[in-house]
Every structure is written in structure tokens, then in C-alpha cells.
Design an enzyme around this catalytic site. Structure first.
Site, PDB file in Angstrom:
ATOM      1  N   ASP A  35     -47.293   7.645  -4.272  1.00  0.00           N
ATOM      2  CA  ASP A  35     -47.789   7.507  -2.903  1.00  0.00           C
ATOM      3  C   ASP A  35     -47.112   8.557  -2.035  1.00  0.00           C
ATOM      4  O   ASP A  35     -45.939   8.891  -2.256  1.00  0.00           O
ATOM      5  CB  ASP A  35     -47.525   6.098  -2.359  1.00  0.00           C
ATOM      6  CG  ASP A  35     -48.486   5.754  -1.238  1.00  0.00           C
ATOM      7  OD1 ASP A  35     -49.389   4.923  -1.460  1.00  0.00           O
ATOM      8  OD2 ASP A  35     -48.360   6.332  -0.131  1.00  0.00           O
ATOM      9  N   LYS A 207     -71.617   1.419  -5.213  1.00  0.00           N
ATOM     10  CA  LYS A 207     -70.670   0.895  -4.231  1.00  0.00           C
ATOM     11  C   LYS A 207     -71.255   0.967  -2.809  1.00  0.00           C
ATOM     12  O   LYS A 207     -71.198   0.006  -2.050  1.00  0.00           O
ATOM     13  CB  LYS A 207     -69.370   1.701  -4.297  1.00  0.00           C
ATOM     14  CG  LYS A 207     -68.389   1.421  -3.204  1.00  0.00           C
ATOM     15  CD  LYS A 207     -67.786   0.053  -3.344  1.00  0.00           C
ATOM     16  CE  LYS A 207     -66.979  -0.326  -2.113  1.00  0.00           C
ATOM     17  NZ  LYS A 207     -66.553  -1.723  -2.168  1.00  0.00           N
ATOM     18  N   CYS A 261     -65.313  -1.985   5.119  1.00  0.00           N
ATOM     19  CA  CYS A 261     -66.287  -1.594   4.080  1.00  0.00           C
ATOM     20  C   CYS A 261     -67.720  -1.598   4.616  1.00  0.00           C
ATOM     21  O   CYS A 261     -68.350  -0.550   4.712  1.00  0.00           O
ATOM     22  CB  CYS A 261     -66.186  -2.531   2.887  1.00  0.00           C
ATOM     23  SG  CYS A 261     -64.733  -2.230   1.879  1.00  0.00           S
TER      24      CYS A 261
END
Ligand SMILES: NC(=O)c1ccc[n+]([C@@H]2O[C@H](COP(=O)([O-])OP(=O)(O)OC[C@H]3O[C@@H](n4cnc5c(N)ncnc54)[C@H](O)[C@@H]3O)[C@@H](O)[C@H]2O)c1
Length: 410
Positions: A35, A207, A261
Site C-alpha cells: 500500500d 461489474k 458503487c
């Protein structure tokens, strides 16, 4: 690649990357998490977590202690690289921002070895995997294309991530059949559900279409709420009765659509296919408009109150989260609506049973009891369970955008 126990590099250790890394580690695979945020890396290496997700803290602690999971800021070598970094969209035009994915892939490039597999999980516009494949080929001509690449979208529900990672079916699309096959082998290590092979472009679109589908269906319900309001029809009764038809299933209207989303991903389709994606664009616009429309309704009620009583009303915003029974405020239409009222100079207090008052300062948080007692206008913005069937004193003006108290289903 060592197919039996590949070394896995998880790039991006957020809501998706960290639970996936921990789960893969729990299957006895060595996982190196990368990260860019040193704080995240330090926290994980101490066996702790920086996000809220049930059961994750214990699993991460165990995996770190047992040596299966370690975090770093430097890209290591490995067999399988899984990219789960953010893909936001920017500005009025909602342009997909691929800079995080590109930066992650650029960091993978120098560590890539022959036969490695690179998987992108970040929600991405169609063609992203092909573009990243081309980028890796450009950066590593010495490998002569001898590596594999696939896209595999994520469909987990926050709060149930560890369960859904294992039990949700997944579509897996490689840039060629060998890539698809290898990616499926990888997911077999921890997914108990079906893995459906496809190509990368289709997997990317799957998606986006899942979220656009929800958005379009909610937009239909929201449009019905506008029509019903004008027609003098109770939209809740209307939908309840229409849904008695065995093949009709209309969703519930609300104050708009939020979250990170459904409110964002459809724009990825609209941006790239603007001539074709007319319904998807309109759905986004309807759902955004519903928030403005609801704010206008509350404002008008406030003006009427002021005319009648000679003073400004106190408005209670019942709910701020983006959907019922959570504390997540990302892209929340209820929060946007409350902000619009405040920006108009109206007095607003909020009731948000899922937030702790001392950790939230933008609105004064009060209990539902205090709101019913003190506020003049009660605006239900989120259908939180504790609001259901609440008895609001007759003297109060109620605006119920989510059927908290209006209509008991038949
Ligand atoms: N959270 C969800 O419920 C969910 C569901 C489906 C899909 N997704 C998608 O998954 C992707 C990741 O989402 P998330 O919620 O885990 O995001 P997040 O913000 O929680 O985590 C992303 C992490 O990536 C790190 N990062 C950023 N750039 C990096 C880089 N170049 N190299 C290494 N690390 C980097 C960040 O520091 C952060 O810790 C997004 O594309 C999102 O749309 C998320």
C-alpha cells in the site's frame, strides 16, 4: 508460476484488498500486501486493521502472527499480483480516473517475471485490462509477452465481505484463455462458489452493468414517485399493488441513490458509450434529480410554516446515511439533501441512529424522541429500521420520502 502455492502480492489494502489478502493467507498462501499509505502498512504489520469489517481484525492478527501476511510500501516479487486500488470518477463529466490503477501497474512492471499472473479487481472502464497489458508489454519488452493478465470484478457487500468473498459467484476474464484459466486456478484457493470464465472486456462490463441495473430500477421507482405526487396517488400503495402481479417487482423510491458503487459506476459506461447509454444516463439524472426535488419539497413546507406561524421551523432530517441501517455517508443523497437545506439558511437537526454524536459535527445529532418533541417538520430521508412505524405527533408536518410511517404494506 508455482500453481500449488503461489506467492500473492495484493496491491491496495483497503476495503477489498485487505480482506482478500487475509482470506488468501488463511488458505496457507504467502501474501505480501502493498500500500502507498505507510500508516496502513504499519497498522497491518502490528496485526491491526484500519477499516471497519466484522471478523477481519482477528483474521489479520492471526495471519500476521503466523507469518502468512506481511505488508510493505515497496513492491515485492511474487507469482500472482492482484490490484485493488481506487478508481474514482472526476468532475462534472464523471471522467473515470485510472491513475491509481496505472500507477500500481507501473510499480508491478519492474518486479514482473516470466509466467506471472496480474489480476485487476478495481472497478474499471471496459478496455482497462487490455490497456494495462499493453503498458506492461511496453515497460517489459524483455518478457516478450510471457505473462498472464485477467480482470475479476468484486461484488461484496460491506459488513459481509469475508463471507461474500468466499460464497459469491464471480466472472473471470483473461486477455486470453490461458490467463482466464490461471486466474480461475488462483480464485479456487478461496472461492467456494462458481467461477465463470469469460474475456476481460466482458468481465469489466459485468461489474458496471450490475450497478447500472440497480440504478435504472431505482430510477423507475423514483420517477413513479414524482408522477404519483402530481397525480395525487400514494406511490407506496401503487407499488405495493403493482407488485402483486406475479412478474412485476418494482423497487422502492427514496431520496436518490448513494454509495461508492451504484451512484458512480454507471458513469463509466455513460462516459465511454455516450450515444448508446441513454437509459443509463437518464437513470443517473433521475436519481440525482430526486434529491433536488425532495429538498424543494422540504423547503416549500418550511416556507408555508413560516407564513403560518411567523417564525422559521426547525427541521429534523431523519437519517443521513446512503442506505438503511448503516453509518456510511459516501455519496449519500440524504446528507446532500440536509446540506442543501442548511445552505438555504434553514435550521436542521439530524437523527442518525448509526452515527455517534461526538464523532460527527456537521449537523447537530439528536435522538428521535428529541426530534419529534422539538422539530416542526419531520423529513424521513432514510428508511432506518428504528424509524419504521414511528408515532409522529399530529401537530408536526411529516414529509416521508422513504415510507417510514406512511403506508403499511398489504
Ligand atoms: N469497497 C467495496 O465495497 C467495493 C465493492 C466492489 C468494488 N470495489 C472497487 O474495488 C476497488 C478498491 O476499492 P476499496 O473500497 O478497497 O478502496 P479503498 O480506498 O478502501 O482502498 C484502496 C487502497 O489502495 C491504496 N492505494 C492507492 N493507490 C495505490 C497504489 N498505486 N499502490 C498501492 N496501493 C495503493 C490506498 O492507500 C488504499 O489503502 C475500487 O475500484 C472500488 O470501486 C469496492
Amino acid at each position: 508460476m508455482k500453481q500449488d502455492k503461489p506467492v500473492v502480492v495484493m496491491v491496495g489494502l483497503g476495503y477489498i484488498g485487505l480482506p482478500t489478502a487475509a482470506l488468501v493467507a488463511s488458505r496457507g498462501l504467502h501474501v505480501k500486501g502493498v500500500d502507498v499509505n505507510p500508516g496502513v502498512v504499519e497498522t497491518i504489520n502490528q496485526g491491526k486493521i484500519h477499516i471497519v469489517e466484522p471478523d477481519l481484525a482477528g483474521l489479520v492478527k492471526r495471519m500476521v502472527e503466523e507469518g502468512y501476511l506481511e505488508a510493505t510500501t515497496e513492491m515485492p516479487e511474487g507469482d500472482v499480483f492482484v490490484v485493488a486500488v481506487p478508481t474514482p470518477s472526476r468532475g462534472e463529466e464523471h471522467v473515470p480516473d485510472l491513475s491509481y490503477v496505472e500507477s500500481a501497474v507501473r510499480n508491478v512492471a519492474p518486479k514482473l517475471r516470466r509466467g506471472n499472473l496480474v489480476i485487476i479487481e478495481s472497478t474499471s472502464p471496459v478496455g482497462t485490462t487490455e490497456k494495462m497489458h499493453a503498458l506492461l508489454n511496453e515497460l517489459r519488452p524483455d518478457l516478450e509477452g510471457d505473462f498472464h493478465m485477467a480482470y475479476c470484478p468484486e461484488r461484496v457487500l460491506p459488513g459481509r465481505v469475508l463471507y461474500e468473498l468466499q460464497h459469491n459467484d464471480r466472472a473471470i476474464g483473461g486477455i486470453d484463455e490461458e490467463s482466464t484459466r490461471r486466474a480461475i486456478d488462483f480464485y479456487r484457493h478461496f472461492v467456494k462458489a462458481e467461477l465463470y470464465p469469460t474475456n476481460a472486456r466482458t468481465a469489466e462490463m459485468v461489474k458496471l452493468v450490475e450497478n447500472a441495473s440497480r440504478d435504472v430500477q431505482i430510477a423507475f421507482a423514483n420517477e413513479l414517485s414524482l408522477i404519483s405526487d402530481k397525480a395525487g396517488i400514494n406511490v407506496w400503495e401503487l407499488i405495493d399493488l403493482a407488485n402483486k402481479h406475479p412478474r412485476v417487482n418494482i423497487l422502492r423510491p427514496g431520496t436518490g441513490v448513494g454509495g461508492h458503487c451504484i451512484a458512480i459506476d454507471p458513469w463509466f459506461i455513460v462516459h465511454d458509450y455516450s450515444d448508446e447509454a441513454r437509459l443509463i444516463r437518464t437513470a443517473r439524472e433521475i436519481n440525482n434529480y430526486k434529491t433536488l426535488w425532495a429538498a424543494e419539497k422540504v423547503k416549500n413546507a418550511a416556507l408555508e410554516f413560516e407564513k403560518e406561524h411567523g417564525r422559521k421551523p426547525l427541521i429534523a432530517a431523519m437519517g443521513l446515511a446512503f442506505k438503511p441501517d448503516i453509518d456510511d455517508l459516501r455519496e449519500s443523497p440524504a446528507l446532500a439533501l440536509a446540506r442543501m437545506l442548511k445552505a438555504q439558511g434553514l435550521d436542521v437537526v439530524a437523527v442518525e441512529p448509526n452515527l455517534e454524536g461526538d464523532r460527527y459535527e456537521e449537523f447537530q445529532l439528536v435522538t428521535a424522541g428529541e426530534a419529534l418533541d422539538k422539530a416542526d417538520i419531520i423529513a424521513f430521508l432514510v428508511a432506518h429500521t428504528p424509524f419504521k412505524g414511528m408515532k409522529v405527533p399530529e401537530s408536526k408536518k411529516v414529509l416521508d420520502f422513504v415510507n417510514a410511517v406512511t403506508y403499511p404494506a398489504k
